[in-house]
Design a protein around this motif. Structure first.
Motif, PDB file in Angstrom:
ATOM      1  N   THR A  44      47.800  23.739  44.107  1.00  0.00           N
ATOM      2  CA  THR A  44      46.489  23.921  44.727  1.00  0.00           C
ATOM      3  C   THR A  44      46.111  25.397  44.788  1.00  0.00           C
ATOM      4  OG1 THR A  44      46.549  21.872  46.009  1.00  0.00           O
ATOM      5  CG2 THR A  44      45.175  23.638  46.864  1.00  0.00           C
ATOM      6  N   THR A  45      47.078  26.267  45.060  1.00  0.00           N
ATOM      7  CA  THR A  45      46.796  27.705  45.060  1.00  0.00           C
ATOM      8  C   THR A  45      46.315  28.150  43.692  1.00  0.00           C
ATOM      9  OG1 THR A  45      48.465  28.074  46.765  1.00  0.00           O
ATOM     10  CG2 THR A  45      47.753  29.990  45.505  1.00  0.00           C
ATOM     11  N   THR A  46      46.929  27.630  42.634  1.00  0.00           N
ATOM     12  CA  THR A  46      46.491  27.950  41.271  1.00  0.00           C
ATOM     13  C   THR A  46      45.053  27.511  41.058  1.00  0.00           C
ATOM     14  OG1 THR A  46      48.750  27.730  40.422  1.00  0.00           O
ATOM     15  CG2 THR A  46      46.961  27.570  38.822  1.00  0.00           C
ATOM     16  N   LEU A  47      44.725  26.289  41.508  1.00  0.00           N
ATOM     17  CA  LEU A  47      43.362  25.777  41.342  1.00  0.00           C
ATOM     18  C   LEU A  47      42.364  26.613  42.132  1.00  0.00           C
ATOM     19  CD1 LEU A  47      42.364  23.160  39.797  1.00  0.00           C
ATOM     20  CD2 LEU A  47      41.966  22.197  42.061  1.00  0.00           C
ATOM     21  N   ARG A  48      42.732  27.015  43.332  1.00  0.00           N
ATOM     22  CA  ARG A  48      41.826  27.809  44.164  1.00  0.00           C
ATOM     23  C   ARG A  48      41.629  29.212  43.598  1.00  0.00           C
ATOM     24  NH1 ARG A  48      40.717  25.607  49.162  1.00  0.00           N
ATOM     25  NH2 ARG A  48      40.480  27.634  50.167  1.00  0.00           N
ATOM     26  N   MET A  49      42.636  29.773  42.949  1.00  0.00           N
ATOM     27  CA  MET A  49      42.437  31.054  42.264  1.00  0.00           C
ATOM     28  C   MET A  49      41.475  30.885  41.099  1.00  0.00           C
ATOM     29  SD  MET A  49      46.053  33.164  42.304  1.00  0.00           S
ATOM     30  CE  MET A  49      47.128  31.863  41.723  1.00  0.00           C
ATOM     31  N   LEU A  50      41.589  29.772  40.395  1.00  0.00           N
ATOM     32  CA  LEU A  50      40.686  29.496  39.277  1.00  0.00           C
ATOM     33  C   LEU A  50      39.249  29.344  39.765  1.00  0.00           C
ATOM     34  CD1 LEU A  50      40.124  28.796  36.333  1.00  0.00           C
ATOM     35  CD2 LEU A  50      40.968  26.493  36.780  1.00  0.00           C
ATOM     36  N   ALA A  51      39.093  28.722  40.933  1.00  0.00           N
ATOM     37  CA  ALA A  51      37.753  28.505  41.479  1.00  0.00           C
ATOM     38  C   ALA A  51      37.145  29.749  42.099  1.00  0.00           C
ATOM     39  CB  ALA A  51      37.807  27.394  42.526  1.00  0.00           C
ATOM     40  N   GLY A  52      37.976  30.780  42.364  1.00  0.00           N
ATOM     41  CA  GLY A  52      37.478  31.981  43.013  1.00  0.00           C
ATOM     42  C   GLY A  52      37.564  31.914  44.521  1.00  0.00           C
ATOM     43  N   LEU A  53      38.295  30.932  45.056  1.00  0.00           N
ATOM     44  CA  LEU A  53      38.456  30.785  46.500  1.00  0.00           C
ATOM     45  C   LEU A  53      39.643  31.582  47.026  1.00  0.00           C
ATOM     46  CD1 LEU A  53      37.832  26.922  46.731  1.00  0.00           C
ATOM     47  CD2 LEU A  53      36.171  28.788  47.028  1.00  0.00           C
ATOM     48  N   VAL A  54      40.547  31.979  46.133  1.00  0.00           N
ATOM     49  CA  VAL A  54      41.703  32.802  46.470  1.00  0.00           C
ATOM     50  C   VAL A  54      41.822  33.899  45.418  1.00  0.00           C
ATOM     51  CG1 VAL A  54      44.228  32.858  46.631  1.00  0.00           C
ATOM     52  CG2 VAL A  54      42.957  30.957  47.647  1.00  0.00           C
ATOM     53  N   ILE A  86      36.939  36.371  34.232  1.00  0.00           N
ATOM     54  CA  ILE A  86      36.272  36.022  35.494  1.00  0.00           C
ATOM     55  C   ILE A  86      37.205  36.212  36.691  1.00  0.00           C
ATOM     56  CG2 ILE A  86      34.753  34.359  34.343  1.00  0.00           C
ATOM     57  CD1 ILE A  86      36.560  32.129  35.528  1.00  0.00           C
ATOM     58  N   THR A  87      38.300  36.927  36.501  1.00  0.00           N
ATOM     59  CA  THR A  87      39.338  37.045  37.529  1.00  0.00           C
ATOM     60  C   THR A  87      38.780  37.478  38.868  1.00  0.00           C
ATOM     61  OG1 THR A  87      40.813  37.753  35.738  1.00  0.00           O
ATOM     62  CG2 THR A  87      41.633  37.974  37.986  1.00  0.00           C
ATOM     63  N   ARG A  88      37.872  38.440  38.884  1.00  0.00           N
ATOM     64  CA  ARG A  88      37.327  38.969  40.144  1.00  0.00           C
ATOM     65  C   ARG A  88      35.888  38.530  40.378  1.00  0.00           C
ATOM     66  NH1 ARG A  88      41.956  39.879  42.601  1.00  0.00           N
ATOM     67  NH2 ARG A  88      43.410  40.903  41.166  1.00  0.00           N
ATOM     68  N   LEU A  89      35.410  37.596  39.605  1.00  0.00           N
ATOM     69  CA  LEU A  89      34.042  37.120  39.765  1.00  0.00           C
ATOM     70  C   LEU A  89      33.949  36.245  41.013  1.00  0.00           C
ATOM     71  CD1 LEU A  89      31.560  37.546  37.874  1.00  0.00           C
ATOM     72  CD2 LEU A  89      31.954  35.215  37.039  1.00  0.00           C
ATOM     73  N   PRO A  90      32.898  36.400  41.841  1.00  0.00           N
ATOM     74  CA  PRO A  90      32.754  35.555  43.040  1.00  0.00           C
ATOM     75  C   PRO A  90      32.668  34.073  42.662  1.00  0.00           C
ATOM     76  CG  PRO A  90      31.224  37.412  43.107  1.00  0.00           C
ATOM     77  CD  PRO A  90      31.823  37.402  41.737  1.00  0.00           C
ATOM     78  N   ALA A  91      33.080  33.221  43.580  1.00  0.00           N
ATOM     79  CA  ALA A  91      33.133  31.776  43.310  1.00  0.00           C
ATOM     80  C   ALA A  91      31.776  31.224  42.888  1.00  0.00           C
ATOM     81  CB  ALA A  91      33.644  31.041  44.547  1.00  0.00           C
ATOM     82  N   HIS A  92      30.684  31.678  43.523  1.00  0.00           N
ATOM     83  CA  HIS A  92      29.370  31.094  43.239  1.00  0.00           C
ATOM     84  C   HIS A  92      28.841  31.493  41.870  1.00  0.00           C
ATOM     85  CE1 HIS A  92      28.250  35.088  44.857  1.00  0.00           C
ATOM     86  NE2 HIS A  92      27.155  34.968  44.105  1.00  0.00           N
TER      87      HIS A  92
END
Length: 351
Positions: free
Chosen positions: A43-53, A67-73
């Motif tokens: 889940t942490t991996t998925l949340r990093m992909l989504a921009g939530l972590v 997109i590593t530092r791109l905001p989630a939105h």
């Protein structure tokens, strides 16, 4: 270059390593499962992909752009949470259209796309209901429609079927897979349920303690596990302690097997219960077969199969027979046969 690439992702929480050097490439339109036990980092991996972590190290690239530092939105990813995270005070239509409103899509276009998304998940006609008026399966469909309505580049599913009962979960697996295939949408699905991973995805990444143990097709993962952990976690397996001889050969229950042991240390033999069949003790093994003898200890009806426990000199062996087949009576001496190629050998783990 793959459509989605995770390279060397790492995440620590104080002294705990949640994700440790995870790298994964996903093709456009592919569905990939992150499979593993609780706390393995999926889940942490998925949340990093989504921009939530935010990752501590590593990069994420989507369609050639980092997109590593791109905001989630700004990542255009649809996320279906385990809890669904629906707004209780909003109607189904408003819940589904929320992401479009945030993106300032016009009212007419929002209405059209919400109607299209609800039709896709078979909820047409329920636009005016509130989440509390829906069943668990309907709420799950609303969450899925909300993720799809923004036409995401990647669909992310985080244990999204775990709150459903077994029968509904089974039906939703097929529905989500059909939608994913019809849209051709790139999908990452986090789950601890091996059946979901095996049935819903093109490839599976099995995770343990923040790392990926093996990546492969469902058949590869099940039939050709690369590590002991994968063999034990995916599917059911008999684990039989083996003895090693000076030449690297191994034996189980006093029977030499046509398999080689890895270098150093003690080993165990793994064999799937479905691969074993029981025959009268007088029947020979045949070429390319492994043959162990023992006594039937008990048989248990499990619905779609009958589990027969055979006791031998070195422990127990579980055998699955088709439902409707008559198992040998308790106490019967039998021979257990399986193809030598179905024998897996892994180093023994310390207790």
């Amino acid at each position: 270059m793959s459509y989605l690439t995770l390279a060397g992702l790492q995440k620590r929480y104080r002294d705990s390593v949640a994700v440790d050097d995870v790298s994964l490439s996903v093709e456009q339109g592919e569905s990939v499962a992150l499979l593993g036990p609780s706390g393995c980092g999926k889940t942490t991996t998925l949340r990093m992909l989504a921009g939530l972590v935010d990752p501590d190290a590593g990069t994420i690239r989507l369609d050639g752009a980092e997109i590593t530092r791109l905001p989630a939105h700004r990542r255009n990813m649809g996320y279906v949470f385990q809890s669904y995270a629906l707004f209780p005070h909003l109607s189904v239509a408003r819940n589904v259209g929320f992401g479009l409103e945030e993106r300032r899509v016009g009212r007419a276009e929002t209405g059209r796309r919400v109607e299209e998304a609800l039709g896709m998940v078979r909820l047409s006609g329920l636009e005016g209901r509130r989440p509390r008026e829906l069943s668990g399966g309907q709420q799950q469909r609303v969450a899925l429609a909300r993720a799809l309505v923004i036409r995401p580049s990647v669909l992310l599913l985080d244990e999204s079927l775990s709150n459903l009962d077994a029968k509904l979960r089974d039906a939703m697996r097929h529905e989500i897979r059909d939608i994913q295939r019809s849209l051709g949408i790139t999908t990452l699905f986090v789950t601890h349920d091996q059946v979901e991973a095996l049935t819903m995805c093109d490839r599976i990444a099995v995770m343990k303690r923040g790392r990926i143990e093996q990546i492969g097709t469902p058949e590869d993962i099940y039939e050709r596990p690369a590590t002991r952990f994968v063999a034990d976690f995916v599917g059911r397996a008999n684990v039989l302690p083996a003895d090693r001889d000076a030449k690297g050969g191994i034996s189980v229950w006093g029977v030499t097997l046509p398999a080689r042991a890895p270098q150093g240390g003690e080993v165990d033999v793994f064999v799937r219960p479905q691969r074993v069949r029981l025959v009268p003790v007088s029947e020979p093994a045949g070429e390319g077969m492994v043959r162990l003898t023992g006594r039937v200890e008990r048989s248990v009806f499990v619905g779609d199969h009958v589990e027969v426990i055979v006791a031998g000199t070195g422990g127990q062996l579980s055998v699955e027979m088709q439902s409707g087949a008559r198992p040998p009576a308790d106490g019967t001496e039998v021979a257990a046969l399986w193809q030598a190629r179905d024998t897996l050998v892994f180093p023994r783990e310390a207790p």
